[in-house]
Design a protein around this motif. Structure first.
Motif, PDB file in Angstrom:
ATOM      1  N   LYS A 191       0.838  -1.192   0.000  1.00 41.07           N
ATOM      2  CA  LYS A 191       0.000   0.000   0.000  1.00 41.07           C
ATOM      3  C   LYS A 191       0.879   1.250   0.000  1.00 41.07           C
ATOM      4  N   PRO A 192       0.538   2.275  -0.781  1.00 41.47           N
ATOM      5  CA  PRO A 192       1.300   3.529  -0.743  1.00 41.47           C
ATOM      6  C   PRO A 192       1.359   4.079   0.683  1.00 41.47           C
ATOM      7  N   GLY A 193       2.554   4.523   1.078  1.00 37.49           N
ATOM      8  CA  GLY A 193       2.733   5.053   2.426  1.00 37.49           C
ATOM      9  C   GLY A 193       3.110   4.018   3.458  1.00 37.49           C
ATOM     10  N   SER A 194       3.114   2.736   3.067  1.00 31.46           N
ATOM     11  CA  SER A 194       3.516   1.684   3.998  1.00 31.46           C
ATOM     12  C   SER A 194       5.026   1.738   4.236  1.00 31.46           C
ATOM     13  N   VAL A 195       5.447   1.169   5.341  1.00 28.22           N
ATOM     14  CA  VAL A 195       6.866   1.146   5.695  1.00 28.22           C
ATOM     15  C   VAL A 195       7.322  -0.305   5.815  1.00 28.22           C
ATOM     16  N   VAL A 196       8.369  -0.655   5.101  1.00 31.24           N
ATOM     17  CA  VAL A 196       9.002  -1.973   5.217  1.00 31.24           C
ATOM     18  C   VAL A 196      10.218  -1.821   6.120  1.00 31.24           C
ATOM     19  N   ILE A 197      10.275  -2.626   7.178  1.00 26.88           N
ATOM     20  CA  ILE A 197      11.369  -2.578   8.142  1.00 26.88           C
ATOM     21  C   ILE A 197      12.108  -3.907   8.072  1.00 26.88           C
ATOM     22  N   ASP A 198      13.340  -3.869   7.591  1.00 23.73           N
ATOM     23  CA  ASP A 198      14.124  -5.089   7.416  1.00 23.73           C
ATOM     24  C   ASP A 198      15.013  -5.308   8.633  1.00 23.73           C
ATOM     25  N   CYS A 199      14.594  -6.233   9.488  1.00 29.47           N
ATOM     26  CA  CYS A 199      15.359  -6.567  10.696  1.00 29.47           C
ATOM     27  C   CYS A 199      16.333  -7.713  10.458  1.00 29.47           C
ATOM     28  N   SER A 200      16.475  -8.148   9.217  1.00 27.22           N
ATOM     29  CA  SER A 200      17.396  -9.233   8.893  1.00 27.22           C
ATOM     30  C   SER A 200      18.835  -8.721   8.900  1.00 27.22           C
TER      31      SER A 200
ATOM     32  N   ALA B 185       9.741   3.010  -5.312  1.00 26.69           N
ATOM     33  CA  ALA B 185       9.045   3.101  -6.601  1.00 26.69           C
ATOM     34  C   ALA B 185       7.588   2.696  -6.478  1.00 26.69           C
ATOM     35  N   ARG B 186       7.268   1.884  -5.469  1.00 29.97           N
ATOM     36  CA  ARG B 186       5.891   1.446  -5.232  1.00 29.97           C
ATOM     37  C   ARG B 186       5.131   2.441  -4.350  1.00 29.97           C
ATOM     38  N   GLY B 187       5.844   3.448  -3.826  1.00 28.19           N
ATOM     39  CA  GLY B 187       5.192   4.431  -2.971  1.00 28.19           C
ATOM     40  C   GLY B 187       5.356   4.175  -1.497  1.00 28.19           C
ATOM     41  N   GLY B 188       6.250   3.245  -1.150  1.00 26.55           N
ATOM     42  CA  GLY B 188       6.489   2.937   0.255  1.00 26.55           C
ATOM     43  C   GLY B 188       7.818   3.488   0.736  1.00 26.55           C
ATOM     44  N   ASP B 189       8.128   3.230   1.994  1.00 26.10           N
ATOM     45  CA  ASP B 189       9.402   3.630   2.595  1.00 26.10           C
ATOM     46  C   ASP B 189      10.096   2.405   3.160  1.00 26.10           C
ATOM     47  N   TYR B 190      11.419   2.478   3.244  1.00 26.99           N
ATOM     48  CA  TYR B 190      12.224   1.323   3.643  1.00 26.99           C
ATOM     49  C   TYR B 190      13.206   1.728   4.729  1.00 26.99           C
TER      50      TYR B 190
ATOM     51  N   GLU C  38      15.012   9.553   8.998  1.00 25.43           N
ATOM     52  CA  GLU C  38      14.651   9.636  10.411  1.00 25.43           C
ATOM     53  C   GLU C  38      13.180   9.970  10.612  1.00 25.43           C
ATOM     54  N   ALA C  39      12.601  10.716   9.686  1.00 27.48           N
ATOM     55  CA  ALA C  39      11.175  11.030   9.793  1.00 27.48           C
ATOM     56  C   ALA C  39      10.320   9.770   9.641  1.00 27.48           C
ATOM     57  N   VAL C  40      10.746   8.861   8.773  1.00 27.98           N
ATOM     58  CA  VAL C  40      10.053   7.582   8.622  1.00 27.98           C
ATOM     59  C   VAL C  40      10.202   6.759   9.892  1.00 27.98           C
ATOM     60  N   LEU C  41      11.394   6.752  10.445  1.00 23.91           N
ATOM     61  CA  LEU C  41      11.620   6.054  11.707  1.00 23.91           C
ATOM     62  C   LEU C  41      10.684   6.576  12.790  1.00 23.91           C
ATOM     63  N   ASP C  42      10.534   7.885  12.892  1.00 25.30           N
ATOM     64  CA  ASP C  42       9.667   8.459  13.921  1.00 25.30           C
ATOM     65  C   ASP C  42       8.223   7.998  13.749  1.00 25.30           C
ATOM     66  N   ARG C  43       7.793   7.796  12.508  1.00 28.43           N
ATOM     67  CA  ARG C  43       6.427   7.329  12.264  1.00 28.43           C
ATOM     68  C   ARG C  43       6.180   5.941  12.837  1.00 28.43           C
ATOM     69  N   VAL C  44       7.197   5.088  12.805  1.00 29.82           N
ATOM     70  CA  VAL C  44       6.990   3.693  13.227  1.00 29.82           C
ATOM     71  C   VAL C  44       7.549   3.406  14.619  1.00 29.82           C
ATOM     72  N   ARG C  45       8.055   4.427  15.302  1.00 33.16           N
ATOM     73  CA  ARG C  45       8.606   4.191  16.641  1.00 33.16           C
ATOM     74  C   ARG C  45       7.624   3.507  17.596  1.00 33.16           C
TER      75      ARG C  45
END
Length: 290
Positions: free
Chosen positions: A87-96, A112-117, A142-149
């Protein structure tokens, strides 16, 4: 926020239970044979998804907790992958634990899909994951990080923003090289001590009072003295993979890696002799002569 997690293994299981239990977020997870038993996750309200795409379609935050870069790339870009339904605006968090160059490519694909990584590898153990006390090294905006804190707070003790995308994975490989390297070196010394009939408790005591004092010694000591491997449930094969990634990163950077080559050779010999699924503390036994 609705959360999806892919990789409910030794670390991911702890993340999932805390996202649900402590964070009280809605959670779905990828149904996969590599998962740990998910009874507790289901009891807490988690729901299973058949494909990464199905999970992505109903998630605002997608957490990846898988083995390495090939798995991350397949999950994101493969058939029925996360990116196909993100979904646009979604955040993928790679903990691997992944290669920084792969991380940058996957970040571009998600963007490119409209998300953040974000790359957010972990620096603690499965016990800390279970207790919701992981530490994360986060690369990205960092702004993306703050969104998912709020989501990250449910399963962590410390979240550090370490720089742009890829920096988290670079620091994780540096960290694991030092950590796994120390433990491999210590296992080799402990094996020689055991072969020479040195009292294992005395061996640990002497190291702890001198230059051998370290977190590596603390984690290896229960096996050295009592044969208890459970203090560090980390497979030898995963340790070798992390050192392989470090060597690849070093080659790409033109960096020195002579010692890393030696550690890799020692771990490869253990894996090739059938001990890939042993825990790292068991290297003490594997390295003994005879």
């Amino acid at each position: 926020m609705k959360v999806g997690i892919i990789g409910v293994g030794l670390m991911g299981h702890g993340i999932a239970r805390n996202v649900l239990g402590r964070g009280r977020f809605e959670l779905c997870f990828l149904d996969h044979p590599g998962n740990q038993p998910v009874d507790e996750i289901l009891e807490l309200g988690g729901t299973a998804c058949a494909t990464p795409a199905e999970l992505a379609a109903q998630s605002d935050v997608v957490i990846l907790c898988v083995t390495g870069s090939p798995q991350v790339e397949a999950i994101l870009t493969g058939e029925n992958g996360v990116i196909s339904a993100l979904k646009p605006g979604s955040v993928v968090i790679d903990c691997s634990t992944a290669l920084p160059e792969s991380t940058l490519r996957m970040g571009e694909a998600v963007k490119a899909r409209g998300g953040d990584y974000l790359d957010a590898p972990m620096t603690r153990t499965a016990k800390h994951a279970h207790e919701g006390q992981l530490n994360l090294l986060v690369g990205g905006d960092e702004a993306v990080l703050d969104r998912v804190r709020p989501v990250l707070a449910s399963f962590t003790e410390l979240v550090e923003h370490v720089g742009p995308l890829g920096t988290g994975h670079r620091l994780k490989l540096l960290h694991n090289y030092v950590s796994v390297g120390f433990m491999t070196l210590l296992a080799e010394a402990a094996a020689q001590a055991a072969d020479a009939n040195v009292d294992p408790k005395r061996f640990v005591e002497i190291l702890a009072k001198g230059g051998g004092a370290s977190v590596a010694l603390d984690r290896m000591a229960p096996f050295i003295t009592d044969g208890d491997r459970e203090g560090l449930p980390f497979f030898v094969s995963n340790g070798r993979k992390d050192i392989e990634y470090y060597r690849t990163m070093s080659e790409q950077a033109g960096a020195h890696k002579t010692i890393a080559d030696g550690i890799h050779a020692a771990l490869t010999a253990a894996v090739d002799s059938g001990h890939g699924q042993a825990y790292v503390p068991e290297l003490v036994r594997i390295f003994r002569k005879g």
